[in-house]
Design a protein around this motif. Structure first.
Motif, mmCIF file in Angstrom:
data_model
loop_
_atom_site.group_PDB
_atom_site.id
_atom_site.type_symbol
_atom_site.label_atom_id
_atom_site.label_comp_id
_atom_site.label_asym_id
_atom_site.label_seq_id
_atom_site.Cartn_x
_atom_site.Cartn_y
_atom_site.Cartn_z
ATOM 1 N N ILE A 1 -23.082 -48.398 15.686
ATOM 2 C CA ILE A 1 -21.707 -48.883 15.536
ATOM 3 C C ILE A 1 -20.932 -48.305 16.710
ATOM 4 N N TYR A 2 -20.199 -49.140 17.432
ATOM 5 C CA TYR A 2 -19.409 -48.635 18.553
ATOM 6 C C TYR A 2 -17.938 -49.002 18.367
ATOM 7 N N VAL A 3 -17.084 -48.117 18.833
ATOM 8 C CA VAL A 3 -15.632 -48.330 18.776
ATOM 9 C C VAL A 3 -15.103 -48.221 20.191
ATOM 10 N N LEU A 4 -14.422 -49.271 20.652
ATOM 11 C CA LEU A 4 -13.945 -49.339 22.031
ATOM 12 C C LEU A 4 -12.430 -49.442 22.097
ATOM 13 N N GLY B 1 -17.890 -52.974 16.744
ATOM 14 C CA GLY B 1 -19.070 -53.817 16.764
ATOM 15 C C GLY B 1 -20.330 -53.040 16.476
ATOM 16 N N VAL B 2 -21.435 -53.754 16.348
ATOM 17 C CA VAL B 2 -22.739 -53.150 16.107
ATOM 18 C C VAL B 2 -23.713 -53.740 17.112
ATOM 19 N N THR B 3 -24.501 -52.880 17.752
ATOM 20 C CA THR B 3 -25.460 -53.349 18.753
ATOM 21 C C THR B 3 -26.799 -52.650 18.559
ATOM 22 N N GLY B 4 -27.859 -53.347 18.932
ATOM 23 C CA GLY B 4 -29.191 -52.756 18.877
ATOM 24 C C GLY B 4 -29.624 -52.202 20.212
ATOM 25 N N GLY B 5 -28.818 -52.393 21.242
ATOM 26 C CA GLY B 5 -29.150 -51.910 22.569
ATOM 27 C C GLY B 5 -28.215 -50.808 23.026
ATOM 28 N N SER B 6 -28.138 -50.649 24.345
ATOM 29 C CA SER B 6 -27.288 -49.629 24.932
ATOM 30 C C SER B 6 -25.837 -50.095 24.941
ATOM 31 N N TYR C 1 -14.053 -58.973 25.460
ATOM 32 C CA TYR C 1 -13.511 -57.648 25.756
ATOM 33 C C TYR C 1 -12.108 -57.730 26.363
ATOM 34 N N LEU C 2 -11.426 -58.853 26.128
ATOM 35 C CA LEU C 2 -10.050 -59.076 26.581
ATOM 36 C C LEU C 2 -9.954 -59.127 28.106
ATOM 37 N N MET C 3 -11.059 -59.489 28.767
ATOM 38 C CA MET C 3 -11.088 -59.643 30.227
ATOM 39 C C MET C 3 -10.603 -58.374 30.930
ATOM 40 N N ALA C 4 -11.060 -57.217 30.414
ATOM 41 C CA ALA C 4 -10.644 -55.941 30.999
ATOM 42 C C ALA C 4 -11.703 -54.885 30.693
ATOM 43 N N ASP C 5 -11.696 -53.825 31.494
ATOM 44 C CA ASP C 5 -12.603 -52.713 31.224
ATOM 45 C C ASP C 5 -12.223 -52.048 29.912
ATOM 46 N N VAL C 6 -13.202 -51.359 29.332
ATOM 47 C CA VAL C 6 -12.986 -50.664 28.060
ATOM 48 C C VAL C 6 -13.545 -49.249 28.152
ATOM 49 N N GLU C 7 -13.123 -48.408 27.217
ATOM 50 C CA GLU C 7 -13.697 -47.067 27.109
ATOM 51 C C GLU C 7 -14.268 -46.889 25.714
ATOM 52 N N ILE C 8 -15.365 -46.131 25.619
ATOM 53 C CA ILE C 8 -15.999 -45.849 24.332
ATOM 54 C C ILE C 8 -15.282 -44.658 23.690
ATOM 55 N N VAL C 9 -14.781 -44.842 22.463
ATOM 56 C CA VAL C 9 -14.077 -43.749 21.783
ATOM 57 C C VAL C 9 -14.877 -43.162 20.628
ATOM 58 N N ALA C 10 -15.887 -43.893 20.117
ATOM 59 C CA ALA C 10 -16.721 -43.361 19.033
ATOM 60 C C ALA C 10 -17.978 -44.201 18.897
ATOM 61 N N THR C 11 -19.080 -43.552 18.508
ATOM 62 C CA THR C 11 -20.333 -44.252 18.200
ATOM 63 C C THR C 11 -20.972 -43.603 16.976
ATOM 64 N N TYR C 12 -21.723 -44.403 16.208
ATOM 65 C CA TYR C 12 -22.428 -43.925 15.025
ATOM 66 C C TYR C 12 -23.819 -44.544 15.031
ATOM 67 N N GLU C 13 -24.858 -43.711 15.077
ATOM 68 C CA GLU C 13 -26.226 -44.206 15.148
ATOM 69 C C GLU C 13 -26.697 -44.662 13.767
#
Length: 399
Positions: free
Chosen positions: A269-272, A292-297, A311-323
């Motif tokens: 689970i990733y939070v951007l 979102g949820v992804t099976g890859g990197s 992604y709103l046509m812009a760069d993003v930063e990762i603020v949290a992940t849960y394996e």
């Protein structure tokens, strides 16, 4: 001995006193309040004010004597009026026995016989410390459950569900975020080696510390039951190292805190957070998150975010992940988006070809609320909860 006058009654209450402290309530006032709260708990359980006379047990007669004293002293009435939600101080003393201010020493000692462990009235110490009262409440008196046959099939089904894997148990821990662990009617727990079923939750009551509490009917797998308070059950489960929550059959083990033999990593689970300069995004940047949820990197997934309307046509930063482990990623992502559906961002973005796109995975939700949702997924209590934008917390809804 002549009838007790008010000065003598006051001296009786001085038994609760210690030297005054600076600021706040004195120890004496705290002990008077604690003694009154014992009477209130008696009334809540029995349904009437304590009465004098042989029909009641020694503790009811003791409470009746104490209540008469508190009613008789103006300073006690002034102190306790704000706590008197049952109207005990305004009721007339019961006529079925002698009031405290008309009892001589022998009569008073007879009323108190055996309750204080001493025949010396000046050594009465019936009021327990807060720690003693809390411990007694948490243990609670368990009685035989007279209609246990009605609940026996429920315990049998839970055992079968645990053996088949339809249910599992989770450590009873405080939820992520700012809410205490939730307890609802119909839930099962493991406490003190027994399976406990929350059969009923009474009307909400205000605890002395200002928190909301409620009286429970808890049935145990050994055929007993108790009527402890909700907060007391929470504390008992926190203190029991083996205390567990039994998950709902529909929740299932979406993911675990650790892998075991044969477990396969299923994704993340990733939070951007977006770096877009879109006015709506810029104004809400701290609480606008893509979930979102992804099976890859995750890093590879967001590498070309500025070219993707998702992604709103812009760069993003990762603020949290849960394996995640051994879960269905698509179902989990659908569940998360359903929980936060009320806070979904409503914005239209044009892709690099000028076509309008409405992203579906962006939500106006603070990070602690996302943490709370993940915590509930872990312990199996996410079922029946949705995010409430007004309170910024997950709320239980009735189907």
């Amino acid at each position: 001995m002549s009838d007790l006058d008010l000065d003598e009654l006051r001296s009786e209450l001085d038994d609760f006193a210690h030297p005054e402290k600076k600021g706040g309530r004195s120890p004496r006032e705290e002990r008077i309040i604690a003694g009154f709260e014992e009477i209130q708990r008696f009334v809540q359980k029995i349904g009437h004010a304590p009465r004098h006379g042989e029909h009641g047990d020694i503790f009811e007669r003791l409470y009746a004597v104490r209540l008469d004293r508190l009613r008789a002293l103006e300073e006690c009435r002034s102190l306790l009026t704000q706590f008197d939600h049952q109207g005990l101080l305004t009721d007339a003393p019961m006529a079925s026995g002698p009031p405290a201010d008309s009892m001589n020493e022998d009569e008073l000692l007879a009323e108190l016989e055996g309750a204080a462990g001493s025949s010396d009235i000046t050594k009465l110490r019936h009021v327990r410390t807060s720690a003693e009262k809390r411990e007694a409440e948490e243990i609670a008196n368990r009685e035989k459950c007279l209609d246990f046959e009605k609940f026996r099939p429920l315990f049998q089904q839970v055992l079968a569900d645990l053996e088949s894997g339809r249910r599992t148990t989770r450590p009873f821990v405080k939820d992520a975020g700012f809410l205490k662990a939730d307890i609802q009617a119909g839930q099962f727990f493991i406490l003190g080696g027994q399976t406990a079923y929350v059969a009923e939750i009474g009307e909400p009551i205000k605890a002395p510390n200002g928190e909301t509490d409620a009286r429970l009917r808890v049935i145990y797998s050994n055929g007993t039951e108790s009527d402890l308070l909700l907060r007391s059950l929470q504390r008992a489960l926190y203190k029991d190292e083996a205390g567990r929550r039994v998950t709902e059959p529909s929740a299932g083990p979406l993911f675990d805190d650790r892998t075991g033999d044969g477990d396969q990593a299923s994704g993340t689970i990733y939070v951007l957070r977006s770096k877009s300069d879109h006015p709506l995004v810029a104004a809400n940047r701290e609480i606008l998150h893509k979930i979102g949820v992804t099976g890859g990197s995750v890093d590879r997934r967001i590498a070309n975010a500025r070219l993707d309307p998702t992604y709103l046509m812009a760069d993003v930063e990762i603020v949290a992940t849960y394996e995640l482990y051994n879960i269905n990623r698509a179902k989990l992502e659908t569940l998360i988006h359903k929980v936060f559906g009320a806070a979904r961002l409503d914005v239209e973005i044009k892709d690099r070809f000028g076509q309008p796109i409405v992203p579906k995975e962006w939500f106006l939700v603070p990070l602690f609320a996302i943490d709370e949702a993940v915590g509930r997924i872990k312990d199996g209590t996410i079922t029946g909860h949705v995010y409430d934008p007004k309170t910024a917390h997950l709320m239980r809804f009735e189907r």
